[in-house]
Design an enzyme around this catalytic site. Structure first.
Site, mmCIF file in Angstrom:
data_model
loop_
_atom_site.group_PDB
_atom_site.id
_atom_site.type_symbol
_atom_site.label_atom_id
_atom_site.label_comp_id
_atom_site.label_asym_id
_atom_site.label_seq_id
_atom_site.Cartn_x
_atom_site.Cartn_y
_atom_site.Cartn_z
ATOM 1 C CE LYS A 21 0.753 29.441 -4.750
ATOM 2 N NZ LYS A 21 0.074 28.128 -4.838
ATOM 3 C CB SER B 242 2.762 25.559 -6.227
ATOM 4 O OG SER B 242 1.414 25.897 -5.940
ATOM 5 C CB SER C 238 -0.461 23.929 -4.292
ATOM 6 O OG SER C 238 0.295 23.420 -5.355
HETATM 7 N N1 GLN Z 1 1.893 19.609 -7.467
HETATM 8 C C1 GLN Z 1 0.715 19.692 -8.261
HETATM 9 C C2 GLN Z 1 1.063 20.193 -9.635
HETATM 10 O O1 GLN Z 1 2.193 20.399 -9.901
HETATM 11 C C3 GLN Z 1 -0.318 20.547 -7.604
HETATM 12 C C4 GLN Z 1 -0.043 21.985 -7.728
HETATM 13 C C5 GLN Z 1 -1.097 22.825 -7.114
HETATM 14 O O2 GLN Z 1 -1.914 22.359 -6.316
HETATM 15 N N2 GLN Z 1 -1.109 24.067 -7.530
HETATM 16 O O3 GLN Z 1 0.238 20.380 -10.475
#
Ligand code: GLN
Length: 503
Positions: A77, A152, A176
Site C-alpha cells: 500500500k 482505504s 481499512s
Molecule cells: N473508513 C475509515 C475511515 O475513513 C477507516 C479507514 C482506515 O481504516 N484507514 O476513517
C-alpha cells in the site's frame, strides 16, 4: 500460476518446478492484461521486480539461505515509506515525496526475499471506505467494475481478487484492511495494536493505525503476518512480545472452541443475504464442534461516533506537518504574491500575511475534500471549550468499548459477525453522503478502538455475485488463535477459491 496461493508457489519454487522469474513474469503479464480495468496500482515495478526475481533465483541456485517469502511477489500500500520510491498516500500533498528510508515492514519484506511488484492505490491518507478519495484515480472492484472495492486499502484488496499479486500489505485504522477484503472476497487481518511496527507508516490516527497482511487464504495470511510482526525499537508502541510461528499452528484446529455471537449485529440495516451467509458460517462452526454463546457488547453502538471523533482528532495533529514549508506540496509562490499585492491595492490595508496565505493555499490545494473535512472536524473538536465535551468523552467511551471486549473474551475465544452491513456499492453512490460512508465501518471500528485483532474472510456471494465477508475477532495478541479458527472455516468451505471473471 497466478491462481495459486503464496504457500503453493513457495513449494514449487523450493522444488525447482518454477523460478521466481517465471512467477513474477506471470503476475506482471496478468497486470498488463487487467490492470487498466481494475486500477489497483499507483505504480507497477515491472523492471525492478524482474531484477529482484532474477537475483533471488541466483541466490537459490547458489545454495545461500533464503527468506520466508523468497521469490514471491507482493504489493505494498502506498502509505509505507520505501527508500527512493515516491510514497504518495494517494494524495497530491505527497506526490513528489521520496522517503530516504524504508518502513520496518518494507525492510522485513526485503529481508524475506519477497519481490515488491508495485504500490497500491488507496483513499487519501487512508481516509475513506471506497478508494474513491484517492487523488489519482478510483479503483474498481474486480467482481463488478462499476462498484467500489472498499477502502482505504482498496488497491491492496483488488489486486488480490484480480490475481495481480498473491500477497499484499494493507493498513487498518477503522476497518481499512477488513472492509475491502470483505468486499473483494479475499482475506485481511488487522493485527493487535502493537503487533506490527508502524515505523515508516505515514500516520493517520496514531492510536488506531495498524499494518497488516492481506492474501487469498488464511494460511498465506499467517505466513505474511509471521514475516512482518514483531518488536521494533524504532516504534515505541510496538510490543515486546515474541512472534509465534503462525504457519506451524494454522492447520491445527482449536480444541474446545467457544464462539461469541452478538445479537445486536443482526438488527435493521444488515443486508439479508449477508445475514444468512454469516448465520450459515455459525452453523459450519457448530458442525465442527464449536460451542456458540450469545454475548452482549453494550457499548458497540457508540463505536462509530467515538471513532469519528478520535480519528479526526489525531489526524488533525498528524497532518499539521503538511504545511507547504516542511513537507509536501507548496502552492505557486509567484501567483500567491501577485494575488496579495493586487488585494493590497484594492483594500489598501493589511490582509492575510504571506505565510498564512501560503499555508492556507498549500493545504487547500494539496488535500482533497475528505481530508479537509477530517482536519476541520478534529481541530474544531479539540479547540478550547470543546476538548472535554468531545475528546475526553470519546476517550471514556473508548475505555467502555474495550471493557466490553475484555468481558467477552473472558467467556469466548472469538467473536463472530459480519464485516460490512452491505455488499460493495456502486461508484459515486455515497460520495455526497459522508455519514453513509462512515457507516461502512460500523462493524470494524471497535476492534481498532479496543486494540484487539480481527480478520475478514470470504463466506459467501450475494445473488448479484458480490463477495460477503466473515468477521472474527480475538483478544489482544491472540492472532495465533484467530488464524487457527479462521482456517477451520476455510478448510470446511470453498468460498475463498472463488475468483471473479473480470469483464
Ligand atoms: N473508513 C475509515 C475511515 O475513513 C477507516 C479507514 C482506515 O481504516 N484507514 O476513517
Amino acid at each position: 500460476m497466478i491462481d495459486l496461493s503464496a504457500t503453493s508457489l513457495l513449494a514449487k519454487l523450493q522444488s525447482g518446478e518454477v523460478s521466481s522469474e517465471e512467477v513474477t513474469a506471470a503476475f506482471l503479464d496478468r497486470i498488463n492484461a487487467v490492470e487498466s480495468r481494475v486500477g489497483a496500482f499507483l505504480k507497477v515495478n515491472s523492471e525492478s521486480a524482474m531484477q529482484a526475481a532474477q537475483a533471488v533465483d541466483k541466490k537459490r541456485r547458489s545454495g545461500a539461505p533464503l527468506g520466508k517469502l523468497a521469490g514471491i511477489p507482493i504489493a505494498v500500500k502506498d502509505i509505507l515509506c520505501t527508500e527512493g520510491e515516491a510514497t504518495t498516500c494517494g494524495s497530491r500533498m505527497l506526490e513528489h515525496y521520496v522517503p530516504p528510508y524504508n518502513a520496518t515492514v518494507v525492510e522485513h519484506l526485503l529481508a524475506s526475499d519477497a519481490i515488491v511488484i508495485g504500490r497500491t492505490n488507496m483513499d487519501e491518507f487512508a481516509m475513506g471506505s471506497s478508494t474513491e478519495n484517492s487523488a489519482y484515480k478510483p479503483t474498481s472492484n474486480p467482481w463488478d467494475l462499476e462498484r467500489i472495492p472498499g477502502g482505504s486499502s482498496g488497491g491492496a484488496a483488488a489486486c488480490l481478487a484480480a490475481a495481480m499479486a498473491p500477497l499484499s500489505i494493507g493498513t487498518d485504522t477503522g476497518g481499512s484492511i477488513r472492509q475491502p477484503a470483505a468486499l473483494c472476497g479475499v482475506v485481511g487481518l488487522k493485527p493487535t495494536y502493537g503487533r506490527v511496527s508502524r515505523f515508516g507508516l505515514v500516520a493517520f490516527a496514531s492510536s488506531l493505525d495498524q499494518v497488516g497482511p492481506m492474501a487469498t487464504t488464511v494460511e498465506d495470511t499467517a505466513l505474511l503476518l509471521e514475516t512482518i510482526a514483531g518488536h521494533d525499537r524504532r516504534d515505541s508502541t510496538s510490543a515486546k512480545i515474541d512472534v509465534p510461528q503462525y504457519t506451524a499452528s494454522v492447520n491445527s484446529p482449536l480444541e474446545n472452541l467457544t464462539i461469541g455471537v452478538v445479537p445486536s449485529h443482526y438488527q435493521d440495516g444488515l443486508d439479508t443475504e449477508i445475514e444468512s451467509a454469516v448465520k450459515e458460517a455459525i452453523r459450519v462452526y457448530e458442525s465442527l464442534g464449536a460451542r456458540i454463546k450469545e454475548i452482549e457488547m453494550p457499548h458497540a453502538q457508540y463505536g462509530i461516533a467515538t471513532y469519528y471523533f478520535i480519528a479526526p482528532f489525531e489526524a488533525s495533529g498528524n497532518l499539521a506537518r503538511y504545511d507547504g514549508a516542511h513537507y509536501g506540496y507548496r502552492t505557486d509562490q509567484q501567483t500567491m504574491l501577485d494575488e496579495l499585492s493586487e488585494e493590497a491595492n484594492q483594500t489598501d490595508g493589511a490582509g492575510e500575511s504571506p505565510l498564512v496565505r501560503m499555508y492556507r493555499k498549500s493545504r487547500s490545494e494539496g488535500f482533497g475534500s475528505e481530508v479537509q473535512r477530517r482536519v476541520m472536524l478534529g481541530t474544531y473538536a479539540l479547540s478550547e471549550g470543546y476538548y472535554d465535551a468531545y475528546y475526553l468523552k470519546a476517550l471514556k467511551v473508548r475505555r467502555l468499548i474495550r471493557a466490553d471486549y475484555d468481558s467477552a473474551f473472558d467467556q469466548v475465544d472469538c467473536i463472530l459477525g459480519p464485516v460490512t452491513a452491505s455488499p460493495a456499492f456502486r461508484r459515486g453512490e455515497k460520495t455526497n453522503d459522508p455519514l453513509a460512508m462512515y457507516l461502512e465501518d460500523l462493524y470494524t471500528v471497535n476492534a481498532n478502538l479496543a486494540g484487539v485483532a480481527g480478520i475478514s474472510l470470504p463466506c459467501g456471494l450475494t445473488s448479484e455475485n458480490l463477495p460477503i465477508g466473515l468477521h472474527l475477532q480475538a483478544a489482544p495478541f491472540q492472532e495465533e488463535k484467530l488464524l487457527k479458527v479462521a482456517n477451520m472455516y476455510q478448510s470446511a468451505t470453498d468460498w475463498h477459491t472463488r475468483r471473479p471473471e473480470i469483464q
